[in-house]
Design a protein around this motif. Structure first.
Motif, PDB file in Angstrom:
ATOM      1  N   ALA A 132     -20.200   6.722   3.106  1.00 41.58           N
ATOM      2  CA  ALA A 132     -19.030   7.849   2.873  1.00 41.58           C
ATOM      3  C   ALA A 132     -17.872   7.572   3.726  1.00 41.58           C
ATOM      4  O   ALA A 132     -18.049   7.060   4.671  1.00 41.58           O
ATOM      5  N   LEU A 133     -16.636   7.836   3.336  1.00 39.80           N
ATOM      6  CA  LEU A 133     -15.423   7.182   3.884  1.00 39.80           C
ATOM      7  C   LEU A 133     -14.339   8.514   3.661  1.00 39.80           C
ATOM      8  O   LEU A 133     -14.308   9.140   2.485  1.00 39.80           O
ATOM      9  N   ILE A 134     -13.598   8.584   4.675  1.00 40.54           N
ATOM     10  CA  ILE A 134     -12.336   9.373   4.686  1.00 40.54           C
ATOM     11  C   ILE A 134     -11.192   8.341   4.919  1.00 40.54           C
ATOM     12  O   ILE A 134     -11.299   7.263   5.478  1.00 40.54           O
ATOM     13  N   GLY A 135     -10.156   8.629   4.031  1.00 38.12           N
ATOM     14  CA  GLY A 135      -8.950   7.363   4.359  1.00 38.12           C
ATOM     15  C   GLY A 135      -7.471   8.039   3.718  1.00 38.12           C
ATOM     16  O   GLY A 135      -7.538   9.163   3.351  1.00 38.12           O
ATOM     17  N   MET A 136      -6.707   7.223   3.968  1.00 41.67           N
ATOM     18  CA  MET A 136      -5.098   7.585   3.800  1.00 41.67           C
ATOM     19  C   MET A 136      -4.673   6.319   3.221  1.00 41.67           C
ATOM     20  O   MET A 136      -4.767   5.331   3.669  1.00 41.67           O
ATOM     21  N   GLN A 137      -3.818   6.819   1.748  1.00 39.59           N
ATOM     22  CA  GLN A 137      -3.181   5.739   1.340  1.00 39.59           C
ATOM     23  C   GLN A 137      -1.676   5.940   1.028  1.00 39.59           C
ATOM     24  O   GLN A 137      -1.378   7.165   1.276  1.00 39.59           O
ATOM     25  N   ARG A 138      -1.078   5.181   1.190  1.00 44.12           N
ATOM     26  CA  ARG A 138       0.549   5.024   1.126  1.00 44.12           C
ATOM     27  C   ARG A 138       1.052   3.828   0.528  1.00 44.12           C
ATOM     28  O   ARG A 138       0.503   2.791   0.479  1.00 44.12           O
ATOM     29  N   GLN A 139       2.088   4.455  -0.268  1.00 44.22           N
ATOM     30  CA  GLN A 139       2.842   3.464  -1.307  1.00 44.22           C
ATOM     31  C   GLN A 139       3.809   2.941  -0.429  1.00 44.22           C
ATOM     32  O   GLN A 139       4.540   3.551   0.576  1.00 44.22           O
ATOM     33  N   LEU A 140       3.895   1.521  -0.543  1.00 43.20           N
ATOM     34  CA  LEU A 140       4.801   0.889   0.503  1.00 43.20           C
ATOM     35  C   LEU A 140       6.172   0.512  -0.548  1.00 43.20           C
ATOM     36  O   LEU A 140       6.127   0.574  -1.685  1.00 43.20           O
ATOM     37  N   SER A 141       7.327   0.205   0.125  1.00 44.97           N
ATOM     38  CA  SER A 141       8.361  -0.308  -0.325  1.00 44.97           C
ATOM     39  C   SER A 141       8.444  -1.914  -0.562  1.00 44.97           C
ATOM     40  O   SER A 141       8.068  -2.522   0.542  1.00 44.97           O
ATOM     41  N   PRO A 142       8.529  -2.526  -1.680  1.00 45.42           N
ATOM     42  CA  PRO A 142       9.003  -2.054  -2.955  1.00 45.42           C
ATOM     43  C   PRO A 142       7.777  -1.214  -3.626  1.00 45.42           C
ATOM     44  O   PRO A 142       6.701  -1.597  -3.381  1.00 45.42           O
ATOM     45  N   LYS A 143       7.909  -0.271  -4.462  1.00 50.87           N
ATOM     46  CA  LYS A 143       7.108   0.557  -5.023  1.00 50.87           C
ATOM     47  C   LYS A 143       5.517   0.209  -5.423  1.00 50.87           C
ATOM     48  O   LYS A 143       4.726   0.925  -5.145  1.00 50.87           O
ATOM     49  N   PRO A 144       5.173  -0.914  -6.271  1.00 50.93           N
ATOM     50  CA  PRO A 144       3.804  -0.923  -6.500  1.00 50.93           C
ATOM     51  C   PRO A 144       2.888  -1.425  -5.495  1.00 50.93           C
ATOM     52  O   PRO A 144       1.700  -1.267  -5.469  1.00 50.93           O
ATOM     53  N   LEU A 145       3.592  -1.801  -4.109  1.00 46.16           N
ATOM     54  CA  LEU A 145       2.611  -1.904  -2.950  1.00 46.16           C
ATOM     55  C   LEU A 145       1.949  -0.967  -2.374  1.00 46.16           C
ATOM     56  O   LEU A 145       2.385   0.291  -2.416  1.00 46.16           O
ATOM     57  N   LEU A 146       0.450  -1.185  -1.988  1.00 47.79           N
ATOM     58  CA  LEU A 146      -0.375   0.034  -1.494  1.00 47.79           C
ATOM     59  C   LEU A 146      -0.965  -0.332  -0.120  1.00 47.79           C
ATOM     60  O   LEU A 146      -1.475  -1.569  -0.149  1.00 47.79           O
TER      61      LEU A 146
END
Length: 193
Positions: A132-146
């Motif tokens: 079981a996980l909690i997490g946070m995602q963000r798109q980086l610049s340039p756009k397709p990076l995660l």
């Protein structure tokens, strides 16, 4: 859909990839398949587990695994904000090492003798678990990076068979054959496809 990998697992000769796909268009749920591959020396893992080893051990691991997660995004869009994920996993490890021991040897005349020397041993580990996980995602610049950061917990149950007189790879929560609760955490980097 996104593809990410966990760089921290490279320290333990593991490659963890995550392929996440939303269940439907504009859905805030996704299915994550995470194949895992392991190959190499176990020295760095031995250090984390405080396992005693000699230079002659030559311990190496070869393994594979798969984790399947159901991820629920807590914000309005996938890949941008928090999430909760839960799922199951399976791993198989084959660890080969050398230790001092008696080895049978037959000489040229057919006489059977025993010699005390370094000889190969093998430990086979099958491990099942829940996560079981909690997490946070963000798109980086340039756009397709995660970028993905997560914490959580898991429970693993291992079955181990060893040709050595004792099991070696179940020392603590970092180890291949650990059974019990684990605290999880890490980073992932990838790309949105």
């Amino acid at each position: 859909m996104s593809l990410t990998f966990s760089p921290q697992h490279l320290l333990f000769n593991g490659l963890h990839l995550d392929v996440a796909r939303t269940l439907a268009k504009d859905s805030l749920q996704s299915l994550v398949l995470s194949p895992r591959f392991y190959s190499g020396q176990t020295r760095s893992l031995d250090e984390f587990t405080s396992r005693t080893f000699e230079a002659e051990d030559n311990s190496k691991v070869l393994g594979y695994g798969l984790e399947v997660l159901h991820r629920l995004y807590l914000s309005g869009t996938p890949h941008e904000g928090g999430y909760f994920a839960y799922g199951l996993n399976y791993h198989h490890f084959n660890v080969e090492f050398e230790k001092l021991g008696w080895a049978r040897q037959i000489d040229a005349q057919g006489l059977e003798t025993y010699h005390y020397r370094y000889r190969p041993f093998n430990e086979i580990i099958n491990r099942w678990g829940a996560t079981a996980l909690i997490g946070m995602q963000r798109q980086l610049s340039p756009k397709p990076l995660l970028f993905d950061m997560y914490v959580g917990f898991g429970y693993t149950k291992s079955n181990i068979s060893s040709s050595y007189d004792t099991v070696r790879y179940d020392v603590n929560a970092y180890d291949f054959g650990f059974t019990g609760m684990r605290v999880l955490g890490g980073l992932k980097f990838g790309i949105i496809l």
